[in-house]
Design a protein around this motif. Sequence first.
Motif, PDB file in Angstrom:
ATOM      1  N   ARG A 265      15.218  61.540 -11.306  1.00 42.33           N
ATOM      2  CA  ARG A 265      15.270  60.772 -12.554  1.00 42.33           C
ATOM      3  C   ARG A 265      13.913  60.481 -13.179  1.00 42.33           C
ATOM      4  NH1 ARG A 265      19.491  56.717 -10.001  1.00 42.33           N
ATOM      5  NH2 ARG A 265      21.327  58.034 -10.160  1.00 42.33           N
ATOM      6  N   CYS A 266      12.858  60.542 -12.395  1.00 43.75           N
ATOM      7  CA  CYS A 266      11.579  60.050 -12.916  1.00 43.75           C
ATOM      8  C   CYS A 266      10.570  61.150 -13.247  1.00 43.75           C
ATOM      9  CB  CYS A 266      10.959  59.085 -11.917  1.00 43.75           C
ATOM     10  SG  CYS A 266      10.439  59.855 -10.391  1.00 43.75           S
ATOM     11  N   VAL A 267      10.736  62.345 -12.793  1.00 48.52           N
ATOM     12  CA  VAL A 267       9.873  63.495 -13.038  1.00 48.52           C
ATOM     13  C   VAL A 267       8.472  63.316 -12.443  1.00 48.52           C
ATOM     14  CG1 VAL A 267       9.281  65.228 -14.789  1.00 48.52           C
ATOM     15  CG2 VAL A 267      11.096  63.636 -15.261  1.00 48.52           C
ATOM     16  N   SER A 268       8.275  62.355 -11.559  1.00 50.97           N
ATOM     17  CA  SER A 268       6.938  62.127 -10.998  1.00 50.97           C
ATOM     18  C   SER A 268       6.586  63.113  -9.885  1.00 50.97           C
ATOM     19  CB  SER A 268       6.811  60.694 -10.483  1.00 50.97           C
ATOM     20  OG  SER A 268       7.671  60.485  -9.392  1.00 50.97           O
ATOM     21  N   CYS A 269       7.569  63.831  -9.355  1.00 49.91           N
ATOM     22  CA  CYS A 269       7.298  64.758  -8.250  1.00 49.91           C
ATOM     23  C   CYS A 269       7.284  66.210  -8.726  1.00 49.91           C
ATOM     24  CB  CYS A 269       8.329  64.570  -7.138  1.00 49.91           C
ATOM     25  SG  CYS A 269      10.007  65.014  -7.610  1.00 49.91           S
ATOM     26  N   SER A 270       6.967  66.430  -9.984  1.00 53.02           N
ATOM     27  CA  SER A 270       6.960  67.787 -10.547  1.00 53.02           C
ATOM     28  C   SER A 270       5.909  68.659  -9.882  1.00 53.02           C
ATOM     29  CB  SER A 270       6.662  67.742 -12.046  1.00 53.02           C
ATOM     30  OG  SER A 270       7.698  67.106 -12.723  1.00 53.02           O
ATOM     31  N   VAL A 271       6.279  69.923  -9.669  1.00 55.11           N
ATOM     32  CA  VAL A 271       5.341  70.909  -9.139  1.00 55.11           C
ATOM     33  C   VAL A 271       5.437  72.167  -9.991  1.00 55.11           C
ATOM     34  CG1 VAL A 271       5.360  70.073  -6.756  1.00 55.11           C
ATOM     35  CG2 VAL A 271       6.993  71.816  -7.448  1.00 55.11           C
ATOM     36  N   PHE A 272       4.359  72.911  -9.997  1.00 55.35           N
ATOM     37  CA  PHE A 272       4.318  74.211 -10.668  1.00 55.35           C
ATOM     38  C   PHE A 272       4.283  75.266  -9.582  1.00 55.35           C
ATOM     39  CE2 PHE A 272       2.076  77.829 -12.501  1.00 55.35           C
ATOM     40  CZ  PHE A 272       2.789  78.002 -13.680  1.00 55.35           C
ATOM     41  N   ILE A 273       5.186  76.214  -9.635  1.00 54.74           N
ATOM     42  CA  ILE A 273       5.218  77.284  -8.638  1.00 54.74           C
ATOM     43  C   ILE A 273       4.377  78.438  -9.165  1.00 54.74           C
ATOM     44  CG2 ILE A 273       6.653  78.847  -7.321  1.00 54.74           C
ATOM     45  CD1 ILE A 273       8.827  76.748  -7.442  1.00 54.74           C
ATOM     46  N   ASN A 274       3.189  78.574  -8.602  1.00 57.10           N
ATOM     47  CA  ASN A 274       2.251  79.601  -9.039  1.00 57.10           C
ATOM     48  C   ASN A 274       2.685  80.994  -8.599  1.00 57.10           C
ATOM     49  OD1 ASN A 274       0.774  76.956  -8.501  1.00 57.10           O
ATOM     50  ND2 ASN A 274      -0.628  78.033  -9.855  1.00 57.10           N
TER      51      ASN A 274
ATOM     52  N   ASN B 270       8.538  77.969 -14.456  1.00 58.25           N
ATOM     53  CA  ASN B 270       7.959  77.793 -13.121  1.00 58.25           C
ATOM     54  C   ASN B 270       7.737  76.337 -12.725  1.00 58.25           C
ATOM     55  OD1 ASN B 270       7.888  80.511 -13.446  1.00 58.25           O
ATOM     56  ND2 ASN B 270       5.696  80.722 -13.205  1.00 58.25           N
ATOM     57  N   TYR B 271       8.208  75.383 -13.522  1.00 56.33           N
ATOM     58  CA  TYR B 271       8.125  73.972 -13.172  1.00 56.33           C
ATOM     59  C   TYR B 271       9.430  73.542 -12.538  1.00 56.33           C
ATOM     60  CZ  TYR B 271       4.057  73.497 -16.179  1.00 56.33           C
ATOM     61  OH  TYR B 271       2.825  73.627 -16.742  1.00 56.33           O
ATOM     62  N   THR B 272       9.358  72.670 -11.548  1.00 58.94           N
ATOM     63  CA  THR B 272      10.564  72.109 -10.957  1.00 58.94           C
ATOM     64  C   THR B 272      10.243  70.743 -10.369  1.00 58.94           C
ATOM     65  OG1 THR B 272      12.410  72.546  -9.457  1.00 58.94           O
ATOM     66  CG2 THR B 272      10.220  73.172  -8.686  1.00 58.94           C
ATOM     67  N   LEU B 273      11.268  69.959 -10.133  1.00 58.30           N
ATOM     68  CA  LEU B 273      11.110  68.695  -9.424  1.00 58.30           C
ATOM     69  C   LEU B 273      11.180  69.007  -7.939  1.00 58.30           C
ATOM     70  CD1 LEU B 273      13.464  66.357 -11.478  1.00 58.30           C
ATOM     71  CD2 LEU B 273      11.000  66.622 -11.679  1.00 58.30           C
TER      72      LEU B 273
ATOM     73  N   ILE C 296       5.533  80.378  -0.787  1.00 59.68           N
ATOM     74  CA  ILE C 296       5.274  79.985  -2.174  1.00 59.68           C
ATOM     75  C   ILE C 296       3.893  79.356  -2.263  1.00 59.68           C
ATOM     76  CG2 ILE C 296       7.687  79.677  -2.865  1.00 59.68           C
ATOM     77  CD1 ILE C 296       7.338  76.670  -2.554  1.00 59.68           C
ATOM     78  N   ILE C 297       3.336  79.407  -3.458  1.00 59.61           N
ATOM     79  CA  ILE C 297       2.079  78.728  -3.765  1.00 59.61           C
ATOM     80  C   ILE C 297       2.390  77.745  -4.875  1.00 59.61           C
ATOM     81  CG2 ILE C 297      -0.273  79.000  -4.634  1.00 59.61           C
ATOM     82  CD1 ILE C 297      -0.223  81.854  -3.526  1.00 59.61           C
ATOM     83  N   ILE C 298       2.044  76.466  -4.655  1.00 61.11           N
ATOM     84  CA  ILE C 298       2.379  75.429  -5.637  1.00 61.11           C
ATOM     85  C   ILE C 298       1.150  74.639  -6.069  1.00 61.11           C
ATOM     86  CG2 ILE C 298       4.743  75.178  -4.781  1.00 61.11           C
ATOM     87  CD1 ILE C 298       3.829  72.509  -3.488  1.00 61.11           C
ATOM     88  N   SER C 299       1.263  74.055  -7.239  1.00 58.03           N
ATOM     89  CA  SER C 299       0.296  73.077  -7.747  1.00 58.03           C
ATOM     90  C   SER C 299       1.072  71.796  -7.994  1.00 58.03           C
ATOM     91  CB  SER C 299      -0.323  73.538  -9.066  1.00 58.03           C
ATOM     92  OG  SER C 299      -1.013  74.740  -8.910  1.00 58.03           O
TER      93      SER C 299
END
Length: 90
Positions: A48-57, A71-74, A85-88
């Motif tokens: 619900r808050c989108v604070s844990c978003s990561v980008f999957i590089n 490539n963005y996901t919660l 996977i590689i994430i930011s």
Amino acid sequence: MKIIILPHKKFCRYGKILKFNKLYKKNLCDFLLNNNININNNCGGFGRCVSCSVFINEGFSFFEINYLKLNYTLSCQFYDLNCNIIISIL
């Protein structure tokens, strides 16, 4: 299998490589928290808050295309890790 976390000023200053042996059933957010990566998790993992978003590089091609948008996901909604996977962290 492994997850490579790219450096982030606040959450993982030097980056980190986390390894796991088989399909990880819990979500990515829990995996990061269990491995001392203190990612924001303001809503407790309910998406619900989108604070844990990561980008999957890299590695996003192994997941369903409708699951990821640009490539963005919660991380709290990202289950069944079964590939490298590689994430930011955002």
